[in-house]
Write a protein that holds these residues in place. Structure first.
Motif, PDB file in Angstrom:
ATOM      1  N   THR A 157      26.290 -33.080  -1.007  1.00  0.00           N
ATOM      2  CA  THR A 157      26.211 -31.842  -1.084  1.00  0.00           C
ATOM      3  C   THR A 157      27.145 -31.290  -2.118  1.00  0.00           C
ATOM      4  OG1 THR A 157      25.414 -31.467   1.310  1.00  0.00           O
ATOM      5  CG2 THR A 157      26.201 -29.446  -0.163  1.00  0.00           C
ATOM      6  N   GLU A 158      28.435 -31.758  -1.948  1.00  0.00           N
ATOM      7  CA  GLU A 158      29.416 -31.518  -2.935  1.00  0.00           C
ATOM      8  C   GLU A 158      29.066 -32.099  -4.441  1.00  0.00           C
ATOM      9  OE1 GLU A 158      31.921 -28.997  -2.502  1.00  0.00           O
ATOM     10  OE2 GLU A 158      30.795 -28.925  -0.525  1.00  0.00           O
ATOM     11  N   ASP A 189      21.937 -32.553   4.142  1.00  0.00           N
ATOM     12  CA  ASP A 189      22.145 -31.071   4.459  1.00  0.00           C
ATOM     13  C   ASP A 189      21.132 -30.213   4.034  1.00  0.00           C
ATOM     14  OD1 ASP A 189      22.815 -28.476   5.206  1.00  0.00           O
ATOM     15  OD2 ASP A 189      24.951 -28.791   5.043  1.00  0.00           O
ATOM     16  N   TRP A 190      19.746 -30.212   4.476  1.00  0.00           N
ATOM     17  CA  TRP A 190      18.596 -29.803   3.456  1.00  0.00           C
ATOM     18  C   TRP A 190      18.919 -28.253   3.119  1.00  0.00           C
ATOM     19  CZ3 TRP A 190      15.677 -33.232   1.697  1.00  0.00           C
ATOM     20  CH2 TRP A 190      15.666 -34.609   2.170  1.00  0.00           C
ATOM     21  N   LEU A 238      10.231 -31.298   6.087  1.00  0.00           N
ATOM     22  CA  LEU A 238      11.062 -30.602   5.137  1.00  0.00           C
ATOM     23  C   LEU A 238      10.409 -29.171   5.231  1.00  0.00           C
ATOM     24  CD1 LEU A 238      11.271 -33.570   2.572  1.00  0.00           C
ATOM     25  CD2 LEU A 238      13.119 -32.694   4.101  1.00  0.00           C
ATOM     26  N   LEU A 239       9.221 -28.990   5.304  1.00  0.00           N
ATOM     27  CA  LEU A 239       8.669 -27.377   5.320  1.00  0.00           C
ATOM     28  C   LEU A 239       9.564 -26.687   6.512  1.00  0.00           C
ATOM     29  CD1 LEU A 239       4.972 -27.795   4.384  1.00  0.00           C
ATOM     30  CD2 LEU A 239       6.932 -26.875   2.852  1.00  0.00           C
ATOM     31  N   LYS A 240       9.722 -27.250   7.574  1.00  0.00           N
ATOM     32  CA  LYS A 240      10.117 -26.653   8.572  1.00  0.00           C
ATOM     33  C   LYS A 240      11.751 -26.493   8.353  1.00  0.00           C
ATOM     34  CE  LYS A 240       7.060 -27.813  12.366  1.00  0.00           C
ATOM     35  NZ  LYS A 240       6.748 -28.844  13.529  1.00  0.00           N
ATOM     36  N   GLN A 241      12.213 -27.221   7.449  1.00  0.00           N
ATOM     37  CA  GLN A 241      13.749 -26.796   6.981  1.00  0.00           C
ATOM     38  C   GLN A 241      13.946 -25.550   6.355  1.00  0.00           C
ATOM     39  OE1 GLN A 241      15.885 -28.864   8.856  1.00  0.00           O
ATOM     40  NE2 GLN A 241      13.974 -29.606   9.623  1.00  0.00           N
TER      41      GLN A 241
END
Length: 363
Positions: A157-158, A189-190, A238-241
Motif C-alpha cells: 500500500t505504501e 489491502d483492497w 473484489l466487487l464485494k470489497q
C-alpha cells in the motif's frame, strides 16, 4: 425555424447514439508482451489498448531495463502509438520469479522512494504511459525460496502511495493480482489500494498450476464446485470489497497446462497426474487433433475447454476461442474494465485470440 429545429434534433439523436455506442465499446484489450521490436509488427496492434512490456526488474532497488535489446523494444513499442492513438505502453516490474528482492527493497520508506523516483526517471526517458507491478506475491509464498513477510501487505500500500504521489495522475498504475483465494485474502489491502490504481489485472489463470498433482481447469470462467477457484469467484470477491467494476481486468491464458500419467476417468478431469510442458495457443490446432489421439471436451458450467489423450494418458486445460469469447461477454455483462492475457506472442498473428476478443468487443 421548424426545419432548423428538426435538423438540430436529428443531429442530437445521431450524436447521442454514436456516443452511447462508443461507451458500450469501452473495453480495454491488454497484452502482456515479452517479444522483441520486430515480432510485434506481425500482430494487429490496432486491436489493442495496452501493451505491457514484460519484464523490467530491480537493480540496486531501482527499476531497471535489463538490456539494450529491451530498450530498443520499448522505444519501438512507444513509436506504435503514432498510428494507434488509443494505445498505451506500460512497463511491468517482476513476473513469476522476477521479484525476488521486492519484499526487502520495499520494506522501508527510503527503499520505496528510491524505487518511485527511478520509475519516474525511466518512464520520462522512454515516454511510456505507466507501470504495472507484478510482484508474485506480497505476504504469501510465490516462487519457493523467495522472501515474503506479513509486512509486505502494508508495504505494498505504501509503495503505491509513493508511486502515485511521485508519478502524479498523468501515469497509469496497475498491478497483476493473483486470482486465487489466499492471495485475495492475505496479500492486498483492497480498500486502501484501489483509489491509487487505474486497474487491477486479475491473473485468473494458473488457478491449477505446475505444482498441482491433480488436474483441473487452470483458467475457468466459473467454479464447478464451491471450493474451485475461478475468474467469477475472484471478480465477485473484489466487487464485494467495493472495487469499481471498471477497475477490474480479467485474464486469459494463451497456453495450456498439461499433465501426464492421467487415468481415463472423467476424461482426465480432476484426476491425479504429473505436470508437464503445455502448448501455445498458436500451435494448439495442430497438436490437439483426433489424428494425434486427442479428444476435445467443453465444460459448460465452467465455460472452459479441456483435452484428453486416452492412448498417451495426457490431459490439457486452457483457453480457446470459445472460452475467451465467453470471458469477453462476461466483461461486457459485468461492465468490467477489460481483458488482459498472457501473452501476445503465444497467439496467432491473425484470426486468433485477440481477434476473438475484438469481435465480441465491437459487436
Amino acid at each position: 425555424m421548424k426545419q432548423i429545429n428538426l435538423i438540430a434534433f436529428l443531429f442530437i439523436c445521431v450524436f447521442s447514439t454514436s456516443t452511447f455506442a462508443q461507451k458500450n465499446k469501452k473495453l480495454d484489450i491488454i497484452a502482456y508482451y515479452t517479444g522483441d521490436s520486430k515480432l510485434i509488427n506481425e500482430y494487429e496492434v490496432n486491436k489493442l489498448n495496452q501493451i505491457i512490456f514484460s519484464f523490467c526488474h530491480l537493480k540496486d532497488g531501482k527499476l531497471s531495463v535489463d538490456s539494450p535489446k529491451d530498450s530498443i523494444t520499448i522505444k519501438h513499442l512507444v513509436s506504435l502509438k503514432a498510428k494507434n492513438p488509443q494505445l498505451k505502453i506500460i512497463l511491468s516490474l517482476g513476473g513469476w520469479g522476477g521479484c525476488e528482492p521486492c519484499s526487502s527493497a520495499f520494506s522501508t520508506a527510503e527503499g520505496r522512494l528510491i524505487f518511485a523516483k527511478s520509475v519516474k526517471e525511466v518512464s520520462d526517458y522512454f515516454k511510456v504511459d505507466g507501470l504495472d507491478l507484478d510482484w508474485e506475491y506480497p505476504a504469501i509464498e510465490g516462487l519457493p525460496g523467495h522472501l515474503y513477510q506479513t509486512v509486505d501487505k502494508p508495504n505494498f500500500t505504501e509503495l503505491l502511495k509513493i508511486l502515485r504521489s511521485t508519478l502524479g495522475k498523468k501515469y497509469e498504475l496497475s498491478f497483476a493480482a493473483g486470482g486465487f483465494q489466499k492471495y485475495l485474502d492475505e496479500s492486498i489491502d483492497w480498500k486502501a489500494v484501489t483509489p491509487l490504481v487505474n486497474r487491477i489485472n486479475i491473473m485468473s489463470y494458473d488457478l491449477v498450476n505446475g505444482y498441482s498433482k491433480v488436474t483441473g481447469h487452470h483458467t475457468p470462467l466459473y467454479s464447478t464446485n464451491p471450493k474451485e477457484e475461478s475468474t467469477d469467484r475472484a471478480v465477485t470477491f473484489l466487487l464485494k470489497q467495493g472495487i469499481p467494476a471498471e477497475k477490474l481486468i480479467i485474464g486469459g491464458a494463451f497456453y495450456t497446462r498439461t499433465w501426464k500419467n492421467v487415468e481415463n476417468v472423467n476424461n482426465g478431469l480432476y484426476q491425479s497426474g504429473e505436470h508437464t510442458e503445455g502448448v501455445q495457443f498458436k500451435n494448439s490446432s495442430t497438436v490437439y487433433t483426433e489424428a494425434n489421439g486427442w479428444k476435445y471436451f467443453w465444460d459448460d458450467k465452467a465455460k472452459a475447454p479441456y483435452w484428453y489423450n486416452e492412448k498417451e494418458k495426457v490431459f490439457a486445460t486452457g483457453d480457446d476461442l470459445a472460452s475467451i469469447k465467453a470471458k469477453t461477454e462476461y466483461v461486457k455483462a459485468k461492465k468490467l474494465g477489460g481483458i488482459m492475457f498472457w501473452e501476445l506472442p503465444l497467439d496467432k498473428t491473425r484470426d486468433g485470440m485477440v481477434n476473438a476478443i475484438y469481435e465480441v468487443k465491437t459487436k
